[in-house]
Design an enzyme around this catalytic site. Structure first.
Site, PDB file in Angstrom:
ATOM      1  N   CYS A  82      40.185  45.814  43.023  1.00 28.38           N
ATOM      2  CA  CYS A  82      39.489  45.006  42.010  1.00 28.38           C
ATOM      3  C   CYS A  82      38.118  45.655  41.876  1.00 28.38           C
ATOM      4  O   CYS A  82      37.491  46.003  42.887  1.00 28.38           O
ATOM      5  CB  CYS A  82      39.369  43.563  42.483  1.00 28.38           C
ATOM      6  SG  CYS A  82      38.182  42.555  41.546  1.00 28.38           S
TER       7      CYS A  82
ATOM      8  N   HIS B 279      35.338  44.547  41.239  1.00 26.18           N
ATOM      9  CA  HIS B 279      34.206  43.815  41.841  1.00 26.18           C
ATOM     10  C   HIS B 279      33.982  44.204  43.304  1.00 26.18           C
ATOM     11  O   HIS B 279      32.853  44.116  43.800  1.00 26.18           O
ATOM     12  CB  HIS B 279      34.456  42.303  41.808  1.00 26.18           C
ATOM     13  CG  HIS B 279      34.165  41.653  40.490  1.00 26.18           C
ATOM     14  ND1 HIS B 279      34.974  41.795  39.396  1.00 26.18           N
ATOM     15  CD2 HIS B 279      33.139  40.843  40.111  1.00 26.18           C
ATOM     16  CE1 HIS B 279      34.477  41.096  38.385  1.00 26.18           C
ATOM     17  NE2 HIS B 279      33.356  40.510  38.790  1.00 26.18           N
TER      18      HIS B 279
ATOM     19  N   CYS C 122      38.942  46.873  34.677  1.00 29.49           N
ATOM     20  CA  CYS C 122      39.377  45.668  35.393  1.00 29.49           C
ATOM     21  C   CYS C 122      40.844  45.873  35.752  1.00 29.49           C
ATOM     22  O   CYS C 122      41.678  46.120  34.867  1.00 29.49           O
ATOM     23  CB  CYS C 122      39.214  44.468  34.456  1.00 29.49           C
ATOM     24  SG  CYS C 122      39.909  42.939  35.105  1.00 29.49           S
TER      25      CYS C 122
ATOM     26  N   GLU D 186      30.491  37.342  41.747  1.00 32.26           N
ATOM     27  CA  GLU D 186      29.777  37.041  40.496  1.00 32.26           C
ATOM     28  C   GLU D 186      28.603  36.086  40.713  1.00 32.26           C
ATOM     29  O   GLU D 186      27.709  36.004  39.902  1.00 32.26           O
ATOM     30  CB  GLU D 186      30.733  36.386  39.482  1.00 32.26           C
ATOM     31  CG  GLU D 186      31.651  37.339  38.759  1.00 32.26           C
ATOM     32  CD  GLU D 186      30.969  38.122  37.654  1.00 32.26           C
ATOM     33  OE1 GLU D 186      30.109  37.563  36.961  1.00 32.26           O
ATOM     34  OE2 GLU D 186      31.294  39.320  37.509  1.00 32.26           O
TER      35      GLU D 186
ATOM     36  N   ASP E  47      35.105  44.279  31.341  1.00 29.24           N
ATOM     37  CA  ASP E  47      35.647  43.620  32.540  1.00 29.24           C
ATOM     38  C   ASP E  47      35.365  42.125  32.387  1.00 29.24           C
ATOM     39  O   ASP E  47      34.643  41.706  31.477  1.00 29.24           O
ATOM     40  CB  ASP E  47      34.954  44.183  33.797  1.00 29.24           C
ATOM     41  CG  ASP E  47      35.396  43.489  35.085  1.00 29.24           C
ATOM     42  OD1 ASP E  47      36.601  43.253  35.256  1.00 29.24           O
ATOM     43  OD2 ASP E  47      34.533  43.152  35.921  1.00 29.24           O
ATOM     44  N   SER E  48      35.881  41.345  33.326  1.00 31.86           N
ATOM     45  CA  SER E  48      35.586  39.905  33.303  1.00 31.86           C
ATOM     46  C   SER E  48      34.117  39.637  33.610  1.00 31.86           C
ATOM     47  O   SER E  48      33.603  38.560  33.306  1.00 31.86           O
ATOM     48  CB  SER E  48      36.448  39.190  34.343  1.00 31.86           C
ATOM     49  OG  SER E  48      36.121  39.661  35.639  1.00 31.86           O
TER      50      SER E  48
HETATM   51  N1  DGL Z   1      37.154  43.014  38.216  1.00 35.50           N
HETATM   52  C1  DGL Z   1      38.442  42.520  37.970  1.00 35.50           C
HETATM   53  C2  DGL Z   1      39.551  43.324  38.570  1.00 35.50           C
HETATM   54  O1  DGL Z   1      39.369  44.513  38.746  1.00 35.50           O
HETATM   55  C3  DGL Z   1      38.654  41.069  37.703  1.00 35.50           C
HETATM   56  C4  DGL Z   1      38.364  40.114  38.789  1.00 35.50           C
HETATM   57  C5  DGL Z   1      38.442  38.707  38.256  1.00 35.50           C
HETATM   58  O2  DGL Z   1      37.850  38.449  37.224  1.00 35.50           O
HETATM   59  O3  DGL Z   1      39.109  37.893  38.891  1.00 35.50           O
HETATM   60  O4  DGL Z   1      40.614  42.846  38.852  1.00 35.50           O
END
Ligand code: DGL
Length: 265
Positions: free
Chosen positions: A178, A180, A69, A147, A6-7
């Site tokens: 997302c 996150h 992600c 984050e 993931d990011s």
């Molecule tokens: N966790 C990610 C997602 O599911 C990426 C969020 C990001 O880096 O902007 O979209």
């Protein structure tokens, strides 16, 4: 071995379910924090990052990849599947469970700008038209705020900006589109009240991984969490979010190798 990326820390909300489902599998996770957030980055850059991380994970022995992600899946999973021979599992906003469970027929989707703008997402959403009214809420900066740690005041400020309008519009299902966002699930639930159900697909993704992963005889459990950012920061974040702290240990965290750090600026 299962490779997951993931990011940043968002994909850990999927990884914890994968570990629960496959407690004996070796897991290697890459948090691409040097390049995070992915939410508003150009598609070509996302593709480069996904290619580099996927190739490296396969080189380390991954026989199944999880693109944990929504943003990276929306833009890159098809190209990864075309190019690679390993199984690639992606994630996508849980429109289907939300639409099937909705009584009001109105559902809300919280996701990054990139996810909502992708043709993959738009095709998915179109499948539920006209029976379900889908309200898309892009959430600029929210993954990035998460984050920066749970004490960052921007998280609540942004949630207050993005969430109440959906409640007023009558949604009875709200999709965490997302990876996150499950990290702030309780805060979102407190904002929307108990009458609206949150939809997170982490457990369903883990079930799919469980169905598709072929374990190798003799393999033993391990969890390694690598970051292209700062390993000390990753350790602190894991400690700071209770759901991550319960699932992962600081000792699992390390710096990603130089091979993963290069890329276009
Ligand atoms: N966790 C990610 C997602 O599911 C990426 C969020 C990001 O880096 O902007 O979209």
């Amino acid at each position: 071995m299962i490779g997951v990326f993931d990011s940043g820390i968002g994909g850990l909300t999927v990884l914890r379910w994968v570990r629960q489902r496959l407690p004996q599998a070796p897991l290697l996770y890459v948090a691409d924090q040097r390049w995070s957030p992915y939410g508003a980055k150009p598609s070509w850059l996302l593709q480069q990052r996904c290619d580099a991380i996927a190739d490296w994970l396969i080189h380390q022995g991954a026989t199944l990849l999880v693109v944990a992600c929504n943003t990276a899946t929306a833009h890159c999973v098809e190209a990864l599947r075309k190019r690679l021979t390993v199984v690639v599992v992606g994630v996508e906003p849980g429109i289907k469970p939300a639409a099937l469970g909705s009584r009001t027929g109105t559902i809300g989707i919280l996701a990054t700008e990139n996810t909502l703008a992708s043709s993959r997402y738009q095709d998915l959403a179109a499948r539920f038209n006209p029976n379900t009214r889908i309200l898309n809420q892009p959430c600029p900066h929210l993954a990035d705020a998460i984050e920066r740690g749970p004490d960052n005041p921007d998280i609540d400020r942004l949630l207050h900006e993005y969430v109440p309008g959906l409640v007023e519009a009558g949604v009875d299902r709200l999709v965490l589109g997302c990876t996150h966002y499950p990290l702030v699930r309780e805060r979102i639930q407190a904002l929307i009240g108990s009458g609206i159900r949150l939809i997170d697909t982490g457990e369903a993704i883990a079930a799919e991984v469980g169905r598709r992963y072929q374990s190798i005889p003799g393999e033993t459990a391990s969890t390694r969490l690598l970051t292209t950012g700062d390993a000390q920061r990753l350790r602190k974040l894991i400690q700071a979010y209770p759901s991550l702290n319960a699932a992962f240990s600081e000792a699992d965290c390390a710096q990603a190798p130089a091979a993963l750090l290069d890329g276009p600026m």
